[in-house]
Scaffold this motif. Structure first.
Motif, short mmCIF file in Angstrom:
data_model
loop_
_atom_site.label_atom_id
_atom_site.label_comp_id
_atom_site.label_asym_id
_atom_site.label_seq_id
_atom_site.Cartn_x
_atom_site.Cartn_y
_atom_site.Cartn_z
N HIS A 126 -8.84 13.81 -6.09
CA HIS A 126 -9.21 12.64 -5.30
C HIS A 126 -9.64 11.46 -6.15
O HIS A 126 -9.22 10.32 -5.95
N GLN A 146 -5.97 2.23 -6.26
CA GLN A 146 -6.59 0.93 -6.01
C GLN A 146 -6.18 -0.08 -7.07
O GLN A 146 -5.98 -1.26 -6.78
N ARG A 150 -5.61 -3.68 -2.05
CA ARG A 150 -6.68 -2.87 -2.61
C ARG A 150 -7.61 -2.34 -1.52
O ARG A 150 -7.98 -1.15 -1.51
N VAL A 159 0.85 -1.19 0.00
CA VAL A 159 0.00 0.00 0.00
C VAL A 159 0.88 1.25 0.00
O VAL A 159 1.82 1.34 0.80
N LEU A 174 -6.96 -1.89 1.73
CA LEU A 174 -6.29 -0.89 2.58
C LEU A 174 -6.20 0.46 1.84
O LEU A 174 -6.34 1.53 2.44
N THR A 175 -5.94 0.39 0.55
CA THR A 175 -5.87 1.62 -0.25
C THR A 175 -7.23 2.32 -0.29
O THR A 175 -7.32 3.54 -0.11
N LYS A 176 -8.27 1.55 -0.48
CA LYS A 176 -9.63 2.11 -0.50
C LYS A 176 -9.95 2.78 0.84
O LYS A 176 -10.47 3.90 0.88
N MET A 226 -7.84 3.99 2.98
CA MET A 226 -7.03 5.21 3.09
C MET A 226 -7.70 6.38 2.38
O MET A 226 -7.69 7.51 2.86
N MET A 227 -8.33 6.11 1.23
CA MET A 227 -8.95 7.18 0.45
C MET A 227 -10.27 7.65 1.04
O MET A 227 -10.66 8.79 0.88
N ARG A 228 -11.01 6.75 1.70
CA ARG A 228 -12.38 7.06 2.09
C ARG A 228 -12.60 7.27 3.58
O ARG A 228 -13.67 7.73 3.99
N GLU A 234 -7.87 7.88 -6.33
CA GLU A 234 -8.53 6.71 -5.73
C GLU A 234 -8.51 5.51 -6.68
O GLU A 234 -8.16 4.39 -6.30
#
Lengths: 244, 244, 244
Positions: free
Chosen positions: B141, B149, C193, B126, C195-197, C199-201, B145
């Motif tokens: 953003h 991902q 994927r 990540v 963890l990335t999501k 982080m963004m949300r 995003e």
């Protein structure tokens, strides 16, 4: 409609700013007035921005009063409950650009000789954080970062491409188009539209309110520097020479 | 100008990162140096990103030292007072992309075989929050995003369309163009440009400074996991096979 | 795949929301299920949004229960660990648009008769802050500000241009395309994927979690106003007349 008429270039002097704020306040309190179109009665110039003579060779009290008036105008305009449409019929640097950015919608005459932007860096000065916040809210972080660092003045077609203005129309159609946009926005129920606008802009407005005195102090410190005074004097000399 | 020259792929090893940081510091303190162009002396590769061998089979102290060096480079580059231009003359995944994103302006060779992006997710890892913050500040953003991902590597034309790079030029014109851009940025008064840059980037820089030790701990915990070590070993095997 | 099937218009009633949340929870806990495509079994309508009958002439307890169910659905969907793809095969106003915005990817049938948007302002109501946050994360601040103030419903081509949907395809290819997109996203390692999501949300999700009860109170106060009840009744009358 509100027409800037302060020849030769609609610069935002202390007097002009004060009158502008009072006019806005009156319209805001007039329930018959639901929207305002801001344009210029001076050919080729929307507004040349803050009046540099107010920042040059004056005392600290004057700088404080002037800066408070700039803040006041922005707080009123960016936070206005009215529908605000900028009909940008001429060039619009620095503070002039801020006025346009603070409206709900920007229409510009599609004349590539007219330009718009926050060009403070060109003059050796820095746009305050709330100019920057307003700009970022319109064009996003990246466009703002580049444009502010370069102090860019964008010709109308480029300004449109960057999203700095929403629409370009031939100069003779500008007022007609502004009226049509106003009608479209006024078709919405006032209350829901106003609450939505507040929701979008409150964070940025609150930030200046919370740091207002600090921002005035910063301005005074900055503008009182001999190096800045020198830059501004040189810039004024250059403008005078251009005119003659 | 600064040319990455660490064959075969300019990977950001601990040694390379340390030298890079020291060089930046020297330039920063050299008042004659007002800007730096970052490019690669290795054909087809700008930088392959963080050196995976530094993250594989090493001890905790090594991971900590390595990660602190990655942070240090970014803090120096993203916060640099100099004008920084990336002349991206080859592919630039992960950490290589971060270097480009941290500059003031990105020009890329318009070769669709060259790609750029934060592809960490493809490797099962990540991107840290400050990679993400830097990316969001450039592309917004939504693009960030989706791209993060999917761990996307964007071919040059797509990278340009997304705003990840500012401009594409034929490879043979890359350095000429970079010099022209540098001249344009250096035409601005340093002080105003630097203060403006700081205003735009301070929030994101401060966030890492405030969470630096925590971020190192997170990296160590993450990279020490057997599953991650396995992913990284498989990835290195794949790279080795490709080469031979 | 999840198909909305609540004729005539897939409105998000309390019952529908509750079932939707429970289904999502089951899928979330089913390790064999890694992604979900959301589409409609009702012709020409993806979802008409929140069921206005739930907001009209009911008691305070009902409003609270209803609003909590709306929050719950969004928290589950926007925060889902699964890959979520919206196959928007019809119009999608207000709450229907929120469902699409909360997915990872939005594909829309390229029929200009289908429109999508957060049109609350048209009804005299205001989209809650977390609808707004979700919208801003997709289209950016400026597009969101204008679209929310005008309560715009964007025809598919315009929605695509604004970034509100990621892709347009002919209606008959919609499911095929959605499956291809899903396959692309599922090719990534789940853990990285997810963890990335997150982080963004996370920032936006946390904001509702922190203000959930306050948000329910605000909704109750707002919807209980006689003026709002009147607006909603008028809107329902209009819909009834249209149908007959």
């Amino acid at each position: 409609m509100m027409k800037f008429k302060s020849p030769p270039v609609n610069s935002l002097s202390l007097e002009f700013l004060t009158e502008f704020s009072i006019s806005l306040e009156k319209l805001e309190n007039d329930r018959a007035c639901r929207g305002v179109i801001i344009t210029s009665a001076v050919p080729k110039i929307f507004s040349s921005g803050l009046d540099i003579t107010e920042m040059c060779g004056k005392n600290v009290e004057h700088y404080a009063e002037f800066w408070r008036a700039v803040q006041e105008l922005w707080l009123r305009l960016y936070g206005s409950n009215m529908v605000t449409v900028a009909a940008v019929n001429g060039s619009s640097p620095a503070g002039g650009c801020l006025v346009a950015l603070s409206c709900d919608y920007r229409i510009m005459a599609e004349n590539p000789k007219f330009s718009i932007g926050l060009n403070e860096a060109q003059l050796g000065i820095v746009a305050p954080f709330w100019f920057k916040d307003t700009f970022v809210n319109v064009v996003g972080h990246r466009v703002a970062e580049r444009s502010l660092q370069l102090g860019s003045l964008h010709p109308a077609p480029e300004a449109h491409k960057l999203g700095l203005v929403d629409e370009l129309v031939p100069e003779e159609k500008l007022m007609e188009k502004a009226a049509a946009v106003m009608a479209q926005w006024l078709a919405l129920p006032d209350h829901a539209r106003q609450l939505t606008k507040t929701m979008m802009r409150k964070a940025v407005l609150d930030r200046l309110v919370a740091h207002r005195e600090e921002d005035i102090k910063n301005f005074i410190t900055f503008v009182s520097k001999e190096s800045i005074q020198k830059s501004l004097r040189m810039y004024m000399e250059m403008l005078k020479k251009r005119k003659s």
